[in-house]
Scaffold this motif. Structure first.
Motif, PDB file in Angstrom:
ATOM      1  N   LEU A 144       0.835  -1.205   0.000  1.00  0.00           N
ATOM      2  CA  LEU A 144       0.000   0.000   0.000  1.00  0.00           C
ATOM      3  C   LEU A 144       0.871   1.256   0.000  1.00  0.00           C
ATOM      4  O   LEU A 144       0.538   2.246  -0.662  1.00  0.00           O
ATOM      5  N   GLU A 145       1.993   1.216   0.727  1.00  0.00           N
ATOM      6  CA  GLU A 145       2.934   2.346   0.690  1.00  0.00           C
ATOM      7  C   GLU A 145       3.494   2.513  -0.713  1.00  0.00           C
ATOM      8  O   GLU A 145       3.604   3.637  -1.218  1.00  0.00           O
ATOM      9  N   ALA A 146       3.858   1.405  -1.356  1.00  0.00           N
ATOM     10  CA  ALA A 146       4.374   1.459  -2.729  1.00  0.00           C
ATOM     11  C   ALA A 146       3.303   1.999  -3.675  1.00  0.00           C
ATOM     12  O   ALA A 146       3.612   2.757  -4.603  1.00  0.00           O
ATOM     13  N   LEU A 147       2.064   1.628  -3.435  1.00  0.00           N
ATOM     14  CA  LEU A 147       0.950   2.098  -4.255  1.00  0.00           C
ATOM     15  C   LEU A 147       0.809   3.618  -4.137  1.00  0.00           C
ATOM     16  O   LEU A 147       0.724   4.322  -5.147  1.00  0.00           O
ATOM     17  N   VAL A 148       0.804   4.113  -2.919  1.00  0.00           N
ATOM     18  CA  VAL A 148       0.667   5.560  -2.696  1.00  0.00           C
ATOM     19  C   VAL A 148       1.834   6.307  -3.354  1.00  0.00           C
ATOM     20  O   VAL A 148       1.637   7.321  -4.033  1.00  0.00           O
ATOM     21  N   GLU A 149       3.025   5.785  -3.157  1.00  0.00           N
ATOM     22  CA  GLU A 149       4.204   6.407  -3.758  1.00  0.00           C
ATOM     23  C   GLU A 149       4.108   6.385  -5.290  1.00  0.00           C
ATOM     24  O   GLU A 149       4.387   7.378  -5.959  1.00  0.00           O
ATOM     25  N   GLY A 150       3.694   5.245  -5.834  1.00  0.00           N
ATOM     26  CA  GLY A 150       3.552   5.119  -7.280  1.00  0.00           C
ATOM     27  C   GLY A 150       2.503   6.069  -7.840  1.00  0.00           C
ATOM     28  O   GLY A 150       2.709   6.688  -8.888  1.00  0.00           O
ATOM     29  N   LEU A 151       1.391   6.218  -7.124  1.00  0.00           N
ATOM     30  CA  LEU A 151       0.350   7.131  -7.589  1.00  0.00           C
ATOM     31  C   LEU A 151       0.864   8.570  -7.579  1.00  0.00           C
ATOM     32  O   LEU A 151       0.572   9.347  -8.495  1.00  0.00           O
ATOM     33  N   SER A 152       1.646   8.914  -6.582  1.00  0.00           N
ATOM     34  CA  SER A 152       2.241  10.261  -6.537  1.00  0.00           C
ATOM     35  C   SER A 152       3.175  10.468  -7.725  1.00  0.00           C
ATOM     36  O   SER A 152       3.175  11.537  -8.350  1.00  0.00           O
ATOM     37  N   GLN A 153       3.943   9.444  -8.043  1.00  0.00           N
ATOM     38  CA  GLN A 153       4.850   9.535  -9.192  1.00  0.00           C
ATOM     39  C   GLN A 153       4.057   9.631 -10.498  1.00  0.00           C
ATOM     40  O   GLN A 153       4.477  10.329 -11.422  1.00  0.00           O
ATOM     41  N   MET A 154       2.915   8.955 -10.565  1.00  0.00           N
ATOM     42  CA  MET A 154       2.080   9.031 -11.768  1.00  0.00           C
ATOM     43  C   MET A 154       1.542  10.442 -11.976  1.00  0.00           C
ATOM     44  O   MET A 154       1.319  10.860 -13.110  1.00  0.00           O
ATOM     45  N   GLU A 155       1.335  11.173 -10.890  1.00  0.00           N
ATOM     46  CA  GLU A 155       0.881  12.565 -11.005  1.00  0.00           C
ATOM     47  C   GLU A 155       1.902  13.375 -11.795  1.00  0.00           C
ATOM     48  O   GLU A 155       1.553  14.249 -12.575  1.00  0.00           O
ATOM     49  N   GLU A 156       3.179  13.068 -11.572  1.00  0.00           N
ATOM     50  CA  GLU A 156       4.272  13.808 -12.210  1.00  0.00           C
ATOM     51  C   GLU A 156       4.568  13.290 -13.617  1.00  0.00           C
ATOM     52  O   GLU A 156       4.914  14.059 -14.504  1.00  0.00           O
ATOM     53  N   ALA A 157       4.496  11.976 -13.794  1.00  0.00           N
ATOM     54  CA  ALA A 157       4.866  11.354 -15.077  1.00  0.00           C
ATOM     55  C   ALA A 157       3.832  10.295 -15.434  1.00  0.00           C
ATOM     56  O   ALA A 157       4.053   9.106 -15.231  1.00  0.00           O
ATOM     57  N   SER A 158       2.704  10.741 -15.952  1.00  0.00           N
ATOM     58  CA  SER A 158       1.572   9.841 -16.175  1.00  0.00           C
ATOM     59  C   SER A 158       1.820   8.812 -17.272  1.00  0.00           C
ATOM     60  O   SER A 158       1.057   7.872 -17.412  1.00  0.00           O
ATOM     61  N   ASP A 159       2.892   8.988 -18.046  1.00  0.00           N
ATOM     62  CA  ASP A 159       3.152   8.028 -19.116  1.00  0.00           C
ATOM     63  C   ASP A 159       4.366   7.156 -18.832  1.00  0.00           C
ATOM     64  O   ASP A 159       4.839   6.433 -19.698  1.00  0.00           O
ATOM     65  N   ASP A 160       4.863   7.197 -17.601  1.00  0.00           N
ATOM     66  CA  ASP A 160       6.027   6.393 -17.219  1.00  0.00           C
ATOM     67  C   ASP A 160       5.569   4.958 -16.955  1.00  0.00           C
ATOM     68  O   ASP A 160       4.982   4.664 -15.913  1.00  0.00           O
ATOM     69  N   MET A 161       5.822   4.078 -17.918  1.00  0.00           N
ATOM     70  CA  MET A 161       5.332   2.701 -17.812  1.00  0.00           C
ATOM     71  C   MET A 161       5.937   1.954 -16.626  1.00  0.00           C
ATOM     72  O   MET A 161       5.282   1.085 -16.058  1.00  0.00           O
ATOM     73  N   GLU A 162       7.144   2.289 -16.248  1.00  0.00           N
ATOM     74  CA  GLU A 162       7.758   1.630 -15.098  1.00  0.00           C
ATOM     75  C   GLU A 162       6.948   1.919 -13.830  1.00  0.00           C
ATOM     76  O   GLU A 162       6.692   1.031 -13.024  1.00  0.00           O
ATOM     77  N   VAL A 163       6.530   3.165 -13.681  1.00  0.00           N
ATOM     78  CA  VAL A 163       5.723   3.562 -12.518  1.00  0.00           C
ATOM     79  C   VAL A 163       4.347   2.907 -12.595  1.00  0.00           C
ATOM     80  O   VAL A 163       3.853   2.350 -11.602  1.00  0.00           O
ATOM     81  N   ILE A 164       3.731   2.957 -13.760  1.00  0.00           N
ATOM     82  CA  ILE A 164       2.406   2.353 -13.927  1.00  0.00           C
ATOM     83  C   ILE A 164       2.469   0.849 -13.620  1.00  0.00           C
ATOM     84  O   ILE A 164       1.606   0.310 -12.928  1.00  0.00           O
ATOM     85  N   ASN A 165       3.499   0.184 -14.097  1.00  0.00           N
ATOM     86  CA  ASN A 165       3.655  -1.253 -13.822  1.00  0.00           C
ATOM     87  C   ASN A 165       3.887  -1.516 -12.338  1.00  0.00           C
ATOM     88  O   ASN A 165       3.394  -2.514 -11.802  1.00  0.00           O
ATOM     89  N   HIS A 207      -6.563   7.551  -6.615  1.00  0.00           N
ATOM     90  CA  HIS A 207      -6.275   7.869  -5.209  1.00  0.00           C
ATOM     91  C   HIS A 207      -7.397   7.378  -4.293  1.00  0.00           C
ATOM     92  O   HIS A 207      -7.131   6.799  -3.235  1.00  0.00           O
ATOM     93  N   ARG A 208      -8.648   7.586  -4.712  1.00  0.00           N
ATOM     94  CA  ARG A 208      -9.769   7.079  -3.909  1.00  0.00           C
ATOM     95  C   ARG A 208      -9.743   5.561  -3.853  1.00  0.00           C
ATOM     96  O   ARG A 208     -10.031   4.962  -2.810  1.00  0.00           O
ATOM     97  N   SER A 209      -9.376   4.935  -4.973  1.00  0.00           N
ATOM     98  CA  SER A 209      -9.297   3.476  -5.010  1.00  0.00           C
ATOM     99  C   SER A 209      -8.190   2.965  -4.085  1.00  0.00           C
ATOM    100  O   SER A 209      -8.357   1.942  -3.419  1.00  0.00           O
ATOM    101  N   GLY A 210      -7.071   3.671  -4.060  1.00  0.00           N
ATOM    102  CA  GLY A 210      -5.989   3.303  -3.139  1.00  0.00           C
ATOM    103  C   GLY A 210      -6.439   3.393  -1.690  1.00  0.00           C
ATOM    104  O   GLY A 210      -6.147   2.499  -0.884  1.00  0.00           O
ATOM    105  N   ASP A 211      -7.180   4.455  -1.372  1.00  0.00           N
ATOM    106  CA  ASP A 211      -7.712   4.606  -0.008  1.00  0.00           C
ATOM    107  C   ASP A 211      -8.682   3.476   0.313  1.00  0.00           C
ATOM    108  O   ASP A 211      -8.661   2.907   1.406  1.00  0.00           O
ATOM    109  N   LYS A 212      -9.532   3.147  -0.646  1.00  0.00           N
ATOM    110  CA  LYS A 212     -10.517   2.072  -0.447  1.00  0.00           C
ATOM    111  C   LYS A 212      -9.820   0.723  -0.267  1.00  0.00           C
ATOM    112  O   LYS A 212     -10.194  -0.065   0.598  1.00  0.00           O
TER     113      LYS A 212
END
Length: 117
Positions: free
Chosen positions: A18-39, A90-95
């Motif tokens: 869940l921590e990795a998920l939150v961190e990854g979602l934050s990174q997606m905010e900055e780089a929404s097309d970064d496939m490494e982050v999305i994966n 983000h809401r899904s991560g919280d859920k």
């Protein structure tokens, strides 16, 4: 090793995921097309789903599966990442976090909150 300690280990791993998920979602905010982050975000959700399946935690499995399905559409470039989608993620991560906690504590979630994402 008793079933409970394996279950406890699963929930400890969920906290890290869940921590990795939150961190990854934050990174997606900055780089929404970064496939490494999305994966990485996808793998976190997928790992929680897999573990939950092993313990028969169906609400958690079902929600994680739905989350994964949308992430798959992003991975396949069928769905662009925009502010609205990030808000849903983000809401899904919280859920997902709430569902993990409810299963860990063997408590009930507010049924209305499950349908609200």
């Amino acid at each position: 090793m008793s079933g409970n300690s394996i279950r406890d280990t699963f929930f400890e791993e969920c906290e890290e995921l869940l921590e990795a998920l939150v961190e990854g979602l934050s990174q997606m905010e900055e780089a929404s097309d970064d496939m490494e982050v999305i994966n990485a975000v996808f793998r976190a959700v997928h790992s929680i789903q897999g573990g939950a399946g092993a313990f028969g935690l169906n609400r958690l499995v079902n929600f994680a599966h739905t989350f994964e399905t949308v992430l798959d559409k992003v991975r396949d470039r069928e769905l662009p990442v925009d502010e609205k989608l990030m808000a849903v993620f983000h809401r899904s991560g919280d859920k997902l976090s709430d569902l993990v906690a409810a299963e860990r504590d063997e408590s009930e979630l507010d049924p209305d909150s499950e349908a609200s994402v």
